[in-house]
Design an enzyme around this catalytic site. Structure first.
Site, PDB file in Angstrom:
ATOM      1  N   LYS A 279      59.713 -12.100  58.651  1.00 30.89           N
ATOM      2  CA  LYS A 279      59.004 -11.882  57.394  1.00 30.89           C
ATOM      3  C   LYS A 279      59.864 -12.357  56.216  1.00 30.89           C
ATOM      4  CE  LYS A 279      56.334  -7.748  58.615  1.00 30.89           C
ATOM      5  NZ  LYS A 279      54.997  -8.318  58.375  1.00 30.89           N
ATOM      6  N   ARG A 353      49.637  -4.774  67.681  1.00 29.50           N
ATOM      7  CA  ARG A 353      48.620  -4.838  68.744  1.00 29.50           C
ATOM      8  C   ARG A 353      49.276  -4.947  70.124  1.00 29.50           C
ATOM      9  NH1 ARG A 353      46.203 -10.059  65.874  1.00 29.50           N
ATOM     10  NH2 ARG A 353      47.188  -9.010  64.126  1.00 29.50           N
TER      11      ARG A 353
HETATM   12  N1  BES Z   1      53.090  -4.231  59.977  1.00 28.77           N
HETATM   13  C1  BES Z   1      52.464  -5.463  59.699  1.00 28.77           C
HETATM   14  C2  BES Z   1      51.212  -5.291  58.845  1.00 28.77           C
HETATM   15  C3  BES Z   1      51.452  -5.006  57.392  1.00 28.77           C
HETATM   16  C4  BES Z   1      51.895  -5.987  56.537  1.00 28.77           C
HETATM   17  C5  BES Z   1      51.167  -3.754  56.886  1.00 28.77           C
HETATM   18  C6  BES Z   1      52.076  -5.702  55.197  1.00 28.77           C
HETATM   19  C7  BES Z   1      51.317  -3.486  55.542  1.00 28.77           C
HETATM   20  C8  BES Z   1      51.779  -4.460  54.703  1.00 28.77           C
HETATM   21  C9  BES Z   1      52.025  -6.151  60.985  1.00 28.77           C
HETATM   22  O1  BES Z   1      52.870  -5.963  62.064  1.00 28.77           O
HETATM   23  C10 BES Z   1      52.008  -7.604  60.696  1.00 28.77           C
HETATM   24  O2  BES Z   1      53.033  -8.142  60.425  1.00 28.77           O
HETATM   25  N2  BES Z   1      50.825  -8.197  60.748  1.00 28.77           N
HETATM   26  C11 BES Z   1      50.665  -9.584  60.458  1.00 28.77           C
HETATM   27  C12 BES Z   1      49.711 -10.157  61.474  1.00 28.77           C
HETATM   28  C13 BES Z   1      49.623 -11.647  61.429  1.00 28.77           C
HETATM   29  C14 BES Z   1      50.916 -12.258  61.902  1.00 28.77           C
HETATM   30  C15 BES Z   1      48.479 -12.082  62.293  1.00 28.77           C
HETATM   31  C16 BES Z   1      50.110  -9.698  59.049  1.00 28.77           C
HETATM   32  O3  BES Z   1      49.269  -8.901  58.661  1.00 28.77           O
HETATM   33  O4  BES Z   1      50.550 -10.592  58.338  1.00 28.77           O
HETATM   34 MN    MN Z   2      54.434  -7.357  62.083  1.00 27.49          MN
END
Ligand code: BES
Ligand code: MN
Ligand code: ZN
Length: 503
Positions: A279, A353
């Site tokens: 990230k 997931r």
């Molecule tokens: N924990 C994150 C989701 C998230 C991001 C929650 C920002 C709250 C704020 C999750 O694990 C994630 O990173 N999801 C990705 C999925 C994508 C790679 C398909 C996302 O939402 O960007």
């Molecule tokens: Mn994630």
């Protein structure tokens, strides 16, 4: 803070503050009228002078109100009488407590549960007053070397009425509010803990401790146990981390064991760096909140335990970090889930997931009545619904409706999104049964489609709490959501069952 319910006259309350409501424009609530009468029009005079309109959230503190025996009278603006609903009631209570804390009052008598709220009985008003009041004193300062010493001054709160409240109804409503508030506070504490303290091991120890203290049953599966079960998907997320993953179960049997349990599955990623699909740095600290689903399972079980709800509930928490590392899962890796289905991991940041799918397969062994998973799953949910509503997806419309009703009642909003086949097609992979991402479009829905491939054997709903579990910015902190929603849902089911009406 201690709460009690009492019938009385606002002019005859011997306490630091008496709180009464005023509607827009300068319309006195019943209790305010009574007070005004005793005080020979003192309050209406002040209002007519233009000192307060009754706008929502406004307050006016009065001293030396004639013919009262309290130190102060606090007027709270209720807004327009015709639109005084759940939201407005809770805002008024919030405003009242914020002001009471400012004044440093040690006790207060609130004449607000008499104020009519559309479609709400007095029990609702009592419970929600307690919840909002407890929220107003929540602090997360355990880790400050000098704790903020604004010691809690408001100790005694009397929820007063000029009418009568059935004492059992009142007591139950108080207990419901206190239990829910307690659950929320635990959920907030866990969410707010730093990720170097709140690790999978920490959560596992907490489950064991709760089991000991409250006569629950905790089981901790270690990595080798999960290997034996074939949880290749969950374990693939843990590979980059030096913290061992845990699969935690916490069981509450409040009813005959023959009754099928409600299973709550909570995402417990104690820190989400994204893994190899790292990230960006900005606000990455907030990914300590990626275990808020797990925290809400702990909080909900704490709440129903405190109220001894006659229902069976099993919490399942897959807990891990998502870290990059030499052994970390790489984009392109293919893993086999406990269900036997294979997954091509195209983005290691879609890890929620991957841990949930194995936990959801594991849930089958409980022969559940329903399974609800709770997860900070997608950033897309924050884009779609902001910080107001949790995303709700389900393979069963009746369950979805029940959750929506509970969410309204609990003032813990959720919004139903579709789980149509068309979306599921986005998960196609050339090399495995499915990919773990479905592209940018409808990210919350495709994440749920992924989960739905593992929940075919039971009635299931998913709550995406990415936008609702915590607040960012100056008020950064966990919200305790969706503990009110879940507690309400379970309470409704328990009440239905104990009154003999099978749902
Ligand atoms: N924990 C994150 C989701 C998230 C991001 C929650 C920002 C709250 C704020 C999750 O694990 C994630 O990173 N999801 C990705 C999925 C994508 C790679 C398909 C996302 O939402 O960007
Ligand atoms: Mn994630
Ligand atoms: Zn995550």
């Amino acid at each position: 803070m201690e709460f009690s319910i009492n019938k009385g006259n606002p002019a005859k309350q011997r306490c630091a503050s008496v709180v009464v409501g005023v509607f827009e424009t300068r319309i006195l609530s019943e209790a305010a009228k009574t007070l005004d009468k005793s005080a020979n029009g003192y309050i209406s005079n002040i209002l007519n002078n233009g000192d307060m309109e009754g706008k929502p959230g406004s307050t006016l503190l009065l001293h030396n109100v004639p013919n009262t025996i309290c130190n102060r009278v606090l007027l709270v603006g209720l807004g327009e009488k015709s639109v005084f609903r759940d939201r407005e009631f809770r805002s008024a209570i919030r405003a009242a407590f914020n002001k009471l804390h400012e004044t440093g009052a040690s006790d207060a008598s609130l004449f607000l549960i008499d104020v009519p709220v559309k479609n709400r009985k007095i029990a609702w008003k009592i419970s929600h007053t307690v919840i909002v009041a407890m929220e107003s004193i929540y602090r997360s300062d355990q880790l400050k070397s000098k704790r903020n010493n604004d010691k809690q001054q408001l100790q005694k709160v009397i929820l007063s009425t000029t009418g009568k409240v059935d004492s059992i109804t009142g007591k139950e409503a108080l207990q419901w509010g206190l239990a829910t508030a307690h659950g929320m506070s635990l959920t907030k504490d866990l969410g707010n803990l730093p990720p170097n303290i709140c690790t999978p091991t920490y959560l596992a120890k907490l489950a064991v401790k709760m089991a000991k203290n409250y006569k629950l049953k905790a089981t901790i599966l270690e990595q080798k146990d999960m290997e034996k079960l074939g949880m290749g998907s969950l374990l693939s997320v843990a590979r980059g981390s030096s913290q061992p993953a845990k699969l935690i179960t916490l069981e509450y049997w409040g009813q005959n064991k023959k009754e099928k349990p409600f299973v709550l599955v909570g995402k417990g990623v104690t820190f989400d760096t994204g893994g190899i699909s790292l990230k960006p740095a900005a606000d990455m600290d907030e990914m300590k909140y990626d275990m808020c689903g797990a925290a809400s399972v702990f909080g909900t079980i704490a709440a129903i335990t405190q109220m001894r709800l006659p229902i069976n509930v099993v919490g399942i928490i897959p807990a891990t970090e998502n870290m990059p590392g030499g052994k970390a899962t790489k984009p392109g890796d293919i893993v086999t889930s406990m269900s036997g289905q294979t997954i091509e991991i195209l983005n290691t940041d879609a890890e929620g997931r991957l841990i949930l799918c194995d936990a959801l397969t594991y849930a089958e062994r409980y022969k559940p009545e329903v399974v609800i998973d709770i997860a900070t799953l997608t950033g897309a949910c924050v884009i779609a619904l902001g910080n107001v509503a949790s995303g709700l997806l389900s393979n069963n419309n009746k369950l979805a409706t029940e959750l929506l009703i509970a969410s309204e009642q609990a003032a813990d909003h959720a919004w139903h999104l579709p789980l149509w086949k068309e979306y599921d097609e986005q998960l196609r992979s050339n090399f495995a049964d499915m990919a773990n991402i479905g592209g940018r479009a409808a990210g919350t829905i495709t994440a749920s489609c992924f989960l739905s491939r593992f929940t075919k054997k039971y009635c299931w709903a998913h709550l995406d709490i990415a936008g609702t579990a915590w607040e960012s910015g100056k008020k950064k902190g966990a919200t305790g959501r969706p503990v009110p929603l879940l507690t309400q849902f379970l309470t409704t089911h328990a009440t239905k069952k104990s009154s003999g009406k099978k749902s």
